[in-house]
Design an enzyme around this catalytic site. Structure first.
Site, PDB file in Angstrom:
ATOM      1  N   GLU A 169       0.817  -1.207   0.000  1.00 50.18           N
ATOM      2  CA  GLU A 169       0.000   0.000   0.000  1.00 50.18           C
ATOM      3  C   GLU A 169       0.854   1.262   0.000  1.00 50.18           C
ATOM      4  O   GLU A 169       0.545   2.246  -0.668  1.00 50.18           O
ATOM      5  CB  GLU A 169      -0.913   0.019   1.233  1.00 50.18           C
ATOM      6  CG  GLU A 169      -2.017  -1.014   1.206  1.00 50.18           C
ATOM      7  CD  GLU A 169      -1.517  -2.419   1.435  1.00 50.18           C
ATOM      8  OE1 GLU A 169      -0.397  -2.566   1.949  1.00 50.18           O
ATOM      9  OE2 GLU A 169      -2.224  -3.354   1.079  1.00 50.18           O
ATOM     10  N   HIS A 211     -11.846  -5.973   8.081  1.00 50.18           N
ATOM     11  CA  HIS A 211     -12.566  -5.782   6.825  1.00 50.18           C
ATOM     12  C   HIS A 211     -13.778  -4.889   7.062  1.00 50.18           C
ATOM     13  O   HIS A 211     -14.717  -4.923   6.291  1.00 50.18           O
ATOM     14  CB  HIS A 211     -13.016  -7.127   6.234  1.00 50.18           C
ATOM     15  CG  HIS A 211     -11.872  -8.013   5.843  1.00 50.18           C
ATOM     16  ND1 HIS A 211     -11.220  -8.809   6.739  1.00 50.18           N
ATOM     17  CD2 HIS A 211     -11.251  -8.195   4.660  1.00 50.18           C
ATOM     18  CE1 HIS A 211     -10.252  -9.451   6.132  1.00 50.18           C
ATOM     19  NE2 HIS A 211     -10.237  -9.100   4.868  1.00 50.18           N
TER      20      HIS A 211
END
Lengths: 357, 395
Positions: free
Chosen positions: A92, A162
């Site tokens: 990322e 999540h």
């Protein structure tokens, strides 16, 4: 005025309880060509248009090539080629850093972080590089072409990693914008605005609504302005402010409150940074009460900023303390998700106790 | 007679070199208690980087190979049971299955002690079992019940076992790597000659934090063994599409590395034994385990959009870790087919019983939502809808 028309011009299907009861509000549509789309298709359309209209725009991230884990990038690689739509390795920090570099050379980089929960390795790049580039170079350079998209929020069974709503961390960074759409039609317009905005934007997409929310979305290229909140339901007793998927929950609470004679005004903030203080202020001056709701934990959540600002601006007009119905101060739990979430009943209780203060 | 039977039965993957005690097949001992050393040669040689590869001859015993079989069968059965529990919605959230990779878990355990630390990614069910975790604790945790190893609060990705130095299951890719090197750092201070095995995948191998951790571990000579479980796919992305250099054992650059056939439990054992000795003397080492997962990345991934079914079934036929050990057991006359089948039936029953027991465990108390965020008596207040009435203060 145009926004008023726009507001009445769609058919919205929203997720109800876990057992799928739905609520549909239908109103007449105007003559523009529309198509019934869910959230990921609306986002997909926006990306298609963005890449079509600017030959120097790129979409990249983990697994975007085949369409992405939520199908938001379907068809892009086939249509625009692997030079413009491509996969990155699992990093990322690298993804965002590269995006900043591309944007610094005048390109539009639409970068995807697979889940907002994974955005933290890139946090340094966003806060220290993207947000400050224009400022520290005295406007010589900028990375305005950067847009970071990430699915955020609860999805019913996501657990710790999540389901997170990290918007508050980013709202604390002058130099970037934070945008959160509530529905497919909003998402397409807001995403196009974000991509074309000359500032770096972090765009959080409510993943629960990717398939659940279906709406009539105009097929043409349109943009919804940033930093403009929208009153999506008018009322006179209390103002409710929210964003993203939480608005559907709040809307249901408003309907229930109406049955008990409480008239609720519901505002979609849309852009959290910089946020539309005037619209919220005007509404609270009318109703005298404010309730903010978001999924992120209550302490230090963005609701605190809204509360403090409104207190400064509307102190004498307030009839009751500002109420915040938010996620609990715990890591996002797995089994305990129903307890953690700011549900309709919690909001309803808060509405009633605020009105009866 | 025994020797001729051996040559008939063995296939090209197993070449037993010497049998320290060659018993005629007419006198067969109790399979489970024979610890007479046997030496088996690994099928695939080790590839090394900046070090001398260990010998291909692995010292083992009948008892050990049999335990490999039983443990791997148990792990395999557990993962299959988890698959069907997930499909029937008893397990929610995310579930990442390890079937195909069992040899790694059992081989590693055979080489180390329970005082050596292991830390891994979210694909941790079998590693937990290898560390001595109970099936019922695993299933309970998967289903979010109180009996679970993390009290039902962690779920599939967060199995831990403190008394076996298993530092768990991590959801964020690569986050466990610097953590694992930190554990090794602490072990170095304690001077007790224990090491840490830090497991990560081929996807995580591209994370910056791996290289940061490698540098520090090498600089400070930490007893850290970084194990790349290369199952060739980071979710749906093949290694050749995500890594410039898919030779993960060489990516430590100045850190020595070893490439191991991760589907061969004995090779894994040899490599881990070698790595532990190396780490205690010379600092960090990278092990790349060439392995494969049959399931997709998680239960939401069918696992067939980025690889062919032929590929998956091919690996199952040729490289399956349990089948290899089965062939070894049969060719060495350590057990008969029937005994192995009976063992598998026992294991299946064990797993079914554990599932049934786990189903009976209740979910954690609602107040558990607020516990274990801070140490007791630091206090956490949570607020109800209006914050004026509901204040749960934890003491």
């Amino acid at each position: 005025m145009a926004s008023l028309l726009g507001r009445f011009c769609r058919k919205l299907v929203v997720p109800g309880s876990a057992h799928g009861s739905r609520m549909v509000s239908t109103t007449s549509c105007d003559s523009e060509a529309v198509k019934s789309l869910n959230l990921y298709s609306a986002i997909n359309q926006a990306l298609h248009i963005a890449l079509e209209t600017d030959p120097r725009s790129y979409v990249f991230g983990e697994d975007v090539g085949f369409g992405g884990v939520f199908r938001c990038t379907t068809g892009l690689a086939e249509r625009f080629g692997k030079n413009r739509v491509f996969n990155t390795p699992l990093c990322e920090q690298g993804i965002v850093g590269f995006g900043i570099g591309l944007a610094a050379m005048g390109n539009r980089a639409v970068v995807e972080i697979q889940f907002a929960d994974y955005i933290y390795p890139a946090f340094d790049q966003i806060v220290n590089e993207a947000a400050k580039f224009r400022y520290r170079s005295g406007n010589q350079f900028n990375c305005g072409g950067l847009t970071i998209r990430a699915p955020y929020g609860a999805v019913g069974h996501g657990g710790h990693y999540h389901s997170q709503s990290p918007e508050a961390f980013f709202c604390h960074v002058p130099g970037i914008k934070v945008v959160i759409p509530r529905s497919p039609r909003e998402a397409k317009g807001l995403l196009l605005s974000s991509i074309r905005d000359p500032n770096p934007v972090v765009f959080f997409e409510p993943k629960w609504l990717y398939r659940q929310a279906v709406e009539e979305v105009p097929e043409h290229d349109y943009m919804i302005p940033l930093s403009q909140a929208e009153v999506i339901r008018e009322g006179s007793d209390i103002t409710l402010v929210g964003w993203g998927a939480q608005l559907t929950v709040m809307e249901q609470a408003c309907l229930d409150a109406e049955k008990e004679g409480i008239s609720c005004e519901l505002i979609d903030l849309k852009t959290l940074l910089p946020w539309d203080k005037e619209t919220v202020e005007a509404s609270v001056k009318k109703t005298g009460r404010l309730l903010i709701s978001h999924e992120a934990p209550i302490t230090g959540g963005f609701g605190a900023e809204i509360s403090a600002t409104i207190l400064e601006r509307c102190f004498l007009k307030l009839e009751a303390p500002v109420s915040r119905v938010c996620g609990l101060d715990t890591p996002f739990p797995l089994v305990f998700e129903p307890f953690y979430m700011p549900t309709k009943n919690k909001i309803l209780n808060a509405i009633k106790s605020t009105v009866n203060y | 007679m025994a020797l001729s039977r051996l040559s008939l039965r063995s296939n090209r993957f197993l070449r037993p070199s010497t049998t320290a005690a060659a018993l005629p097949s007419s006198i067969r001992r109790h399979v489970s208690t024979d610890t007479t050393p046997i030496t088996i040669e690994t099928a695939v040689p080790f590839e090394s980087h900046l070090c001398d590869a260990p010998s291909r001859s692995v010292e083992t015993s009948s008892a050990e190979i049999l335990s490999f079989f039983r443990d791997m069968a148990r792990m395999r059965r557990m993962e299959i049971a988890a698959d069907s529990l997930y499909k029937s919605k008893l397990i929610r959230g995310f579930c990442h299955l390890y079937d195909g990779q069992e040899a790694l878990a059992v081989g590693m355990e055979a080489a180390i002690t329970r005082k050596d630390a292991i830390i891994t990614s979210y694909r941790d069910h079998c590693t937990f079992l290898g560390r001595g975790g109970e099936l019922v604790d695993a299933f309970s945790e998967l289903m979010g019940r109180k009996r679970g190893c993390s009290n039902g609060k962690g779920g599939s990705m967060h199995f831990y076992k403190k008394d076996a130095c298993f530092y768990g299951g991590h959801g964020i890719v690569g986050a466990q790597i610097p953590l694992g090197c930190g554990l090794a750092f602490a072990q170095k201070y304690s001077k007790e000659e224990f090491v840490t095995f830090t497991l990560y995948g081929d996807g995580a191998a591209n994370q910056g934090q791996l290289f940061e951790a490698l540098n520090i571990a090498a600089l400070w000579d930490l007893p850290a063994i970084l194990v790349c479980e290369n199952n060739h796919y980071g979710m749906g992305t093949a290694t050749w599409r995500s890594a410039k250099s898919p030779a993960y054992f060489k990516r430590g650059d100045y850190v020595p590395g070893l490439k191991v056939d991760g589907m061969d439990a004995l090779a894994v054992k040899q490599a881990c034994k070698f790595a532990k000795e190396h780490a205690l003397k010379n600092g960090p080492i990278v092990l790349e385990m060439d392995t494969y997962r049959y399931h997709g990345h998680s239960m939401s991934d069918p696992g067939s959009t980025y690889r062919t079914r032929d590929e998956v079934s091919g690996v199952r036929q040729v490289r399956d870790p349990i089948e290899r050990v089965r062939k070894l057991l049969l060719s060495h006359d350590i057990a008969t087919e029937k005994e192995l089948k009976d063992m598998e039936k026992e294991v299946r029953k064990e797993v079914d019983d554990a599932v049934a027991q786990a189903k009976e465990s209740p979910v954690p108390e609602p107040s558990e939502l607020f516990t274990n965020m801070y140490v007791k008596d630091c206090g956490v207040e949570s607020f109800g809808a209006d914050r004026k009435e509901l204040k749960v203060t934890l003491t």
